[in-house]
Motif scaffolding. Structure first.
Motif, PDB file in Angstrom:
ATOM      1  N   GLY A  73      31.031   0.138   9.360  1.00 16.16           N
ATOM      2  CA  GLY A  73      31.700   0.253   8.098  1.00 16.16           C
ATOM      3  C   GLY A  73      31.225  -0.664   6.972  1.00 16.16           C
ATOM      4  O   GLY A  73      31.202  -0.494   5.913  1.00 16.16           O
ATOM      5  N   GLU A  74      31.159  -2.048   7.593  1.00 18.00           N
ATOM      6  CA  GLU A  74      30.721  -2.919   6.779  1.00 18.00           C
ATOM      7  C   GLU A  74      29.362  -2.790   6.201  1.00 18.00           C
ATOM      8  O   GLU A  74      29.031  -3.197   4.973  1.00 18.00           O
ATOM      9  CB  GLU A  74      30.896  -4.440   7.295  1.00 18.00           C
ATOM     10  N   ALA A  75      28.522  -2.134   7.163  1.00 15.88           N
ATOM     11  CA  ALA A  75      27.003  -1.900   6.590  1.00 15.88           C
ATOM     12  C   ALA A  75      26.976  -0.820   5.546  1.00 15.88           C
ATOM     13  O   ALA A  75      26.299  -1.168   4.690  1.00 15.88           O
ATOM     14  CB  ALA A  75      26.507  -1.370   8.126  1.00 15.88           C
ATOM     15  N   LEU A  76      27.758   0.254   5.617  1.00 16.01           N
ATOM     16  CA  LEU A  76      27.822   1.106   4.626  1.00 16.01           C
ATOM     17  C   LEU A  76      28.405   0.558   3.350  1.00 16.01           C
ATOM     18  O   LEU A  76      27.909   0.725   2.320  1.00 16.01           O
ATOM     19  CB  LEU A  76      28.740   2.452   5.102  1.00 16.01           C
ATOM     20  N   ALA A  77      29.377  -0.266   3.316  1.00 19.46           N
ATOM     21  CA  ALA A  77      29.991  -0.996   2.292  1.00 19.46           C
ATOM     22  C   ALA A  77      29.129  -1.736   1.570  1.00 19.46           C
ATOM     23  O   ALA A  77      28.794  -1.975   0.435  1.00 19.46           O
ATOM     24  CB  ALA A  77      31.276  -1.746   2.588  1.00 19.46           C
ATOM     25  N   THR A  78      28.215  -2.453   2.608  1.00 23.88           N
ATOM     26  CA  THR A  78      27.111  -3.318   1.878  1.00 23.88           C
ATOM     27  C   THR A  78      26.125  -2.500   1.105  1.00 23.88           C
ATOM     28  O   THR A  78      25.666  -2.903  -0.130  1.00 23.88           O
ATOM     29  CB  THR A  78      26.563  -4.286   3.007  1.00 23.88           C
ATOM     30  N   ALA A 103      18.122   5.275   9.673  1.00 21.42           N
ATOM     31  CA  ALA A 103      17.665   4.949  10.888  1.00 21.42           C
ATOM     32  C   ALA A 103      18.831   4.097  11.857  1.00 21.42           C
ATOM     33  O   ALA A 103      18.826   4.510  12.870  1.00 21.42           O
ATOM     34  CB  ALA A 103      16.474   4.334  10.735  1.00 21.42           C
ATOM     35  N   ARG A 104      19.282   3.055  11.193  1.00 25.22           N
ATOM     36  CA  ARG A 104      20.402   2.398  11.908  1.00 25.22           C
ATOM     37  C   ARG A 104      21.545   3.518  12.433  1.00 25.22           C
ATOM     38  O   ARG A 104      21.966   3.070  13.558  1.00 25.22           O
ATOM     39  CB  ARG A 104      21.007   1.251  11.156  1.00 25.22           C
ATOM     40  N   PHE A 105      22.111   4.260  11.516  1.00 24.75           N
ATOM     41  CA  PHE A 105      22.946   5.395  11.966  1.00 24.75           C
ATOM     42  C   PHE A 105      22.543   6.025  13.159  1.00 24.75           C
ATOM     43  O   PHE A 105      23.136   6.202  14.177  1.00 24.75           O
ATOM     44  CB  PHE A 105      23.663   5.952  10.713  1.00 24.75           C
ATOM     45  N   CYS A 106      21.302   6.330  12.925  1.00 28.51           N
ATOM     46  CA  CYS A 106      20.750   7.398  14.182  1.00 28.51           C
ATOM     47  C   CYS A 106      20.521   6.651  15.318  1.00 28.51           C
ATOM     48  O   CYS A 106      21.026   6.978  16.482  1.00 28.51           O
ATOM     49  CB  CYS A 106      19.520   8.036  13.721  1.00 28.51           C
ATOM     50  N   SER A 112      26.427  12.249  11.634  1.00 29.57           N
ATOM     51  CA  SER A 112      27.074  12.681  10.460  1.00 29.57           C
ATOM     52  C   SER A 112      26.837  11.701   9.460  1.00 29.57           C
ATOM     53  O   SER A 112      26.529  12.078   8.338  1.00 29.57           O
ATOM     54  CB  SER A 112      28.510  13.069  10.715  1.00 29.57           C
ATOM     55  N   GLU A 113      26.875  10.522   9.646  1.00 34.62           N
ATOM     56  CA  GLU A 113      26.695   9.482   8.634  1.00 34.62           C
ATOM     57  C   GLU A 113      25.565   9.407   7.949  1.00 34.62           C
ATOM     58  O   GLU A 113      25.108   9.321   6.858  1.00 34.62           O
ATOM     59  CB  GLU A 113      27.061   7.956   9.039  1.00 34.62           C
ATOM     60  N   ALA A 114      24.266   9.512   9.040  1.00 31.33           N
ATOM     61  CA  ALA A 114      22.935   9.599   8.640  1.00 31.33           C
ATOM     62  C   ALA A 114      22.975  10.986   7.877  1.00 31.33           C
ATOM     63  O   ALA A 114      22.282  10.727   6.827  1.00 31.33           O
ATOM     64  CB  ALA A 114      22.192   9.671   9.688  1.00 31.33           C
ATOM     65  N   LYS A 115      23.259  11.871   8.101  1.00 27.43           N
ATOM     66  CA  LYS A 115      23.151  13.281   7.428  1.00 27.43           C
ATOM     67  C   LYS A 115      23.884  13.058   5.791  1.00 27.43           C
ATOM     68  O   LYS A 115      23.080  13.598   4.886  1.00 27.43           O
ATOM     69  CB  LYS A 115      23.728  14.514   8.100  1.00 27.43           C
ATOM     70  N   THR A 116      25.041  12.531   5.960  1.00 28.73           N
ATOM     71  CA  THR A 116      25.699  12.206   4.430  1.00 28.73           C
ATOM     72  C   THR A 116      24.671  11.348   3.633  1.00 28.73           C
ATOM     73  O   THR A 116      24.362  11.778   2.335  1.00 28.73           O
ATOM     74  CB  THR A 116      26.851  11.614   4.746  1.00 28.73           C
ATOM     75  N   LEU A 117      24.059  10.362   4.316  1.00 31.96           N
ATOM     76  CA  LEU A 117      23.172   9.686   3.332  1.00 31.96           C
ATOM     77  C   LEU A 117      21.842  10.307   2.883  1.00 31.96           C
ATOM     78  O   LEU A 117      21.217  10.286   1.973  1.00 31.96           O
ATOM     79  CB  LEU A 117      22.967   8.124   4.249  1.00 31.96           C
TER      80      LEU A 117
END
Length: 139
Positions: A73-78, A103-106, A112-117
């Protein structure tokens, strides 16, 4: 650390490349607080066209540190801190930045997070590159 603190005391403006390397060194040697403070300072100093204080490598360094610690979560917020600081000007994240976090999410099974991005990448009229497609196809 004494030399680094001396530069901070003098409010010395380091080049982007120097700051990125310094972020890596601080993180490598367990100085996470100092690295995060430097990152925030870089965001504050980002005032293009006069001074470019961050780039996608800057964000990738800090995002990767979050993933290394399991703080997704902090990675995405960053990653989303792009242009959100009061004194800074917006930074338009490029394909390399998106590719890194996708790549990190995968790697962590968070498809699903990777797809959203990936969809966000398209919505910003950026064209995914071959590594982005390869990352998504191999997961």
């Amino acid at each position: 650390m004494d030399s680094y603190k001396s530069l901070l005391d003098r409010e010395f403006r380091m080049t982007l490349a120097t700051c990125n390397i310094l972020l890596e060194v601080l993180l490598k040697h367990g100085k996470a607080t100092e690295a995060w403070n430097l990152f925030d300072q870089m965001l504050d100093n980002h005032t293009p066209p006069n001074f470019q204080a961050v780039n996608s490598d800057t964000f990738n360094i800090m995002v990767n540190e979050c993933f290394k610690l399991g703080k997704f979560g902090e990675a995405l917020a960053t990653f989303k801190k792009v242009g959100t600081r009061a004194n800074s000007k917006p930074f338009a994240m490029d394909v390399a930045g998106y590719n890194n976090i996708i790549a990190r999410f995968c790697e962590n099974g968070m498809l699903s997070e990777a797809k959203t991005l990936f969809e966000e990448l398209w919505s910003k009229s950026l064209s995914p590159d071959v590594p982005t497609h390869r990352t998504l196809m191999t997961r």
